[in-house]
Design an enzyme around this catalytic site. Structure first.
Site, PDB file in Angstrom:
ATOM      1  N   GLU A   1      21.109  23.623  -9.609  1.00  0.00           N
ATOM      2  CA  GLU A   1      21.951  23.243 -10.399  1.00  0.00           C
ATOM      3  C   GLU A   1      21.964  24.349 -11.612  1.00  0.00           C
ATOM      4  OE1 GLU A   1      21.921  19.798  -8.047  1.00  0.00           O
ATOM      5  OE2 GLU A   1      20.275  21.185  -8.731  1.00  0.00           O
TER       6      GLU A   1
ATOM      7  N   PHE B   1      26.186  14.735  -8.100  1.00  0.00           N
ATOM      8  CA  PHE B   1      26.392  13.639  -8.893  1.00  0.00           C
ATOM      9  C   PHE B   1      25.960  13.714 -10.334  1.00  0.00           C
ATOM     10  CE2 PHE B   1      25.736  12.280  -4.423  1.00  0.00           C
ATOM     11  CZ  PHE B   1      26.529  10.916  -4.201  1.00  0.00           C
TER      12      PHE B   1
ATOM     13  N   ASP C   1      23.813  12.368 -12.008  1.00  0.00           N
ATOM     14  CA  ASP C   1      22.397  12.278 -12.130  1.00  0.00           C
ATOM     15  C   ASP C   1      21.388  13.504 -11.864  1.00  0.00           C
ATOM     16  OD1 ASP C   1      22.077   8.833 -11.347  1.00  0.00           O
ATOM     17  OD2 ASP C   1      23.777  10.147 -10.612  1.00  0.00           O
TER      18      ASP C   1
ATOM     19  N   HIS D   1      21.601   7.699  -8.453  1.00  0.00           N
ATOM     20  CA  HIS D   1      23.032   8.245  -8.077  1.00  0.00           C
ATOM     21  C   HIS D   1      23.778   7.435  -9.071  1.00  0.00           C
ATOM     22  CE1 HIS D   1      21.047   9.759  -4.471  1.00  0.00           C
ATOM     23  NE2 HIS D   1      22.142  10.583  -4.238  1.00  0.00           N
TER      24      HIS D   1
END
Length: 658
Positions: free
Chosen positions: A397, A420, A422, A464
């Site tokens: 990410e 997600f 999260d 999630h």
């Protein structure tokens, strides 16, 4: 130290010498100013100038370089006036950051240099994005990014090299191995014999060179850059060198054994090259003195002129405005042609519309290409728009958000999907410290949308199902939107793509396939920062967003005797203060409903603002209805109890009874 001039003329060698000498003399001046108390801090690169100078001379003028805080030679070799650099170091209004940031923490499109932030590693992913834009455009260009041996331990190093390798990006990753990360020696930093050996793990080429030999640095970078322009791929180069001063001057050098100083003093890049040129009769002692005298006069003049430049004048409105790139929203009304769509399909439609409108828009995320994404939002996009613009990413990410910023710097737009919401924690630094602060620091846009599939209701548990919008609403420089309906989902996403500023786009997973609505065809947009009034009433105002909107609608449908004004904020940063204030003043009661946990949720900011600005109109305290201050459980029974919906009826009853 052995120098090989190859076919370089005497005039070319003289130019190398001048380029190498100038930053050394600037540094010597900075150390004098530091002792005089005229400057407050300095990160010295004395002893390793050959790397910055040689590599910069090897790059083409329009190719991007991303240096570190010890690479003065990059800036001087690109001919940035010393007065401008000195103004930057002194925090003058004439500096690149207008006094907002220090040292080399800035970028400049005029000179194609993108400076670092203090976190060391993130700029490597920016280099990936810059190179990706060139690759898509089929430009034969290379990108050069610096890092230190210490930063090779960071995850950003791994992620950036891995992405560059997988995507065959024309990036030169240059490691300045000067032996110490501040005071930590290399034997306490990594176990491998050579950092260049790390290249094999990524399936790329790696090499180690003498970073104090300016001709070796130049010839190596020149050859590598030329090769990857024609055959795009990343290459890792480890430059062995040593810094003869402290990490910064206040740190001192007591932790370095004297024998190391003696060893590396004999390898001084300037003295050795100067001696070589004297032996080659390229220069004379007289010429050396003439050059030094000329440089000294120039440096003195430029430095003193910078000291006379004005200091910034504090104006809070200017500071607030400069957090964001200037953007004038132009409303485009929807067509009369509408069709019923699921919430998920409205997002798909928006992305397709944006990809058609902007040929420079790139989508990136895990599994978004042939697989179509975890929720199938981008299903079929590869066939329509091609793999160059619809890119599967490794699980990284941080690198992908950084790549998005690099794309923006080099003229592209990016939409990054977090599989997600999260998982955004792994890219948090790039968002809150790079995307959010770039325009404020050096007036460069960060044209990136981060899609955030968010929220509970599906029993997916603590990792999630989080509602983490409050992590970003308190970060200046970000815009945050959170649509509750298919119509808004499309219009707000298109507005986010249009906007040159970083936008966190929250989309609720529970609504993907459970909510339908009429959505116009073609392009239209909704202004970020404008709320929607769904109901008008007299007893209380309910202010909410996301899934909370549907909880409120359901509750009011079941309780038709309650007269409430219902506001869907739609945007959380900026948020529509005027609409909220008008409604609260009319009803005298305010209830803030959101799915996030209570403590420090976004509702806390809303409640504080309403109390501060609407107090005299209130007939009761501002009340919040939020989820429990726990992690989100998986069990449906526990999840239902956790969510704010379970407390809504009691909170409304309490507020009306006050």
């Amino acid at each position: 130290m052995t120098f090989d001039r190859k076919d370089k003329s005497d005039s070319a060698l003289l130019n190398f010498y001048k380029r190498l000498l100038y930053p050394r003399m600037v540094e010597e001046k900075m150390l004098i100013l530091l002792r005089q108390g005229r400057i407050g801090k300095w990160f010295s690169g004395i002893g390793q100038e050959a790397i910055a100078v040689g590599s910069t001379m090897a790059m083409q003028a329009q190719e991007y370089i991303l240096p570190m805080h010890r690479n003065l030679g990059v800036f001087t070799t690109r001919d940035i006036p010393l007065r401008k650099l000195m103004a930057q170091w002194q925090g003058k209004v004439t500096g690149f950051t207008k006094g907002r940031d220090r040292s080399f923490h800035f970028g400049t499109q005029d000179y194609k240099i993108i400076g670092m932030i203090s976190h060391l590693g993130p700029q490597m992913a920016l280099a990936d994005g810059i190179a990706l834009a060139d690759l898509i455009e089929q430009k034969e260009k290379a990108t050069l990014v610096f890092t230190g041996e210490g930063a090779t331990s960071e995850g950003d190093f791994h992620e950036a090299l891995n992405v560059a390798a997988v995507w065959n990006l024309p990036v030169i990753f240059l490691i300045e191995n000067n032996g110490y990360g501040l005071s930590t020696p290399i034997n306490e930093q990594f176990k491998c014999k050579n950092l260049a050996d790390k290249a094999v793990g990524y399936g790329i080429e790696g090499m180690q060179i003498d970073g104090n030999n300016i001709l070796e640095v130049y010839d190596t970078i020149n050859s590598v850059a030329d090769a990857i322009r024609k055959n795009p791929r990343p290459i890792l180069i480890e430059c062995l060198t040593f810094r003869m001063r402290g990490h910064e001057e206040a740190s001192g050098t007591k932790y370095v054994p004297q024998e190391l100083f003696d060893e590396w003093a004999a390898k001084d890049p300037l003295k050795n090259f100067e001696q070589y040129l004297l032996e080659q009769h390229v220069i004379t002692e007289t010429l050396v003195q003439e050059i030094r005298t000329s440089f000294k006069a120039e440096i003195e003049t430029e430095v003193e002129m910078a000291f006379q430049d004005p200091e910034p004048v504090a104006d809070i409105q200017t500071e607030l405005n400069d957090m964001y790139s200037p953007y004038q929203f132009e409303a485009v009304e929807p067509t009369d042609s509408v069709s019923e769509m699921r919430y998920l399909d409205a997002i798909t439609d928006a992305l397709k519309t944006g990809m058609t409108k902007y040929k420079n828009l790139v989508l990136m995320g895990q599994d978004i290409a042939e697989y179509g994404g975890a929720f199938k939002i981008t299903d079929g996009f590869v066939n329509e728009f091609g793999k160059a613009r619809v890119r599967n990413t490794p699980i990284c990410e941080s690198a992908i958000v950084g790549t998005g910023l690099g794309l923006s710097i080099n003229g592209y737009k990016a939409v990054v999907e977090m599989q997600f919401a999260d998982f955004v924690t792994c890219g948090f630094n790039q968002i809150v410290n790079n995307l959010a602060k770039t325009h404020y620091r050096w007036a460069e846009k960060a044209d990136v949308v981060v899609r955030m599939p968010t929220g509970a209701g599906t029993g997916a548990g603590p990792f999630h199902s989080q509602s983490n919008e409050a992590w970003f609403t308190k970060t200046p420089g970000l815009k945050v939107v959170y649509p509750a309906f298919p119509y808004d989902a499309k219009g707000l996403l298109l507005a986010a793509i249009d906007d040159p500023n970083p936008v966190m786009y929250f989309e609720h997973k529970y609504l993907y396939r459970s909510l339908n609505g009429n959505v116009p065809s073609g392009y239209y947009n909704i202004e970020i920062g404008k709320a929607s009034i769904l109901k008008n009433g007299t007893q209380l105002t309910i202010i909410t967003y996301g899934l909370g909107v549907h909880w409120a609608l359901s509750y009011l449908d079941l309780n038709p005797d309650i007269s409430a004004t219902l506001i869907d904020l739609r945007s959380l940063q900026p948020w529509d203060k005027e609409t909220v204030a008008t409604a609260v003043k009319t009803t005298g009661r305010a209830l803030i409903l959101h799915e996030d946990t209570l403590t420090c949720g976004f509702g806390a900011e809303l409640a504080a603002w309403i109390s501060e600005h609407c107090f005299k109109y209130l007939d009761a305290p501002v009340m919040r209805c939020a989820s429990a201050d726990t992690a989100i459980p998986m069990s449906k029974t526990l999840e239902d109890s956790f969510l704010a919906k379970s407390n809504l009826a009691d909170t409304v009853k309490h507020l009306l009874a006050y």
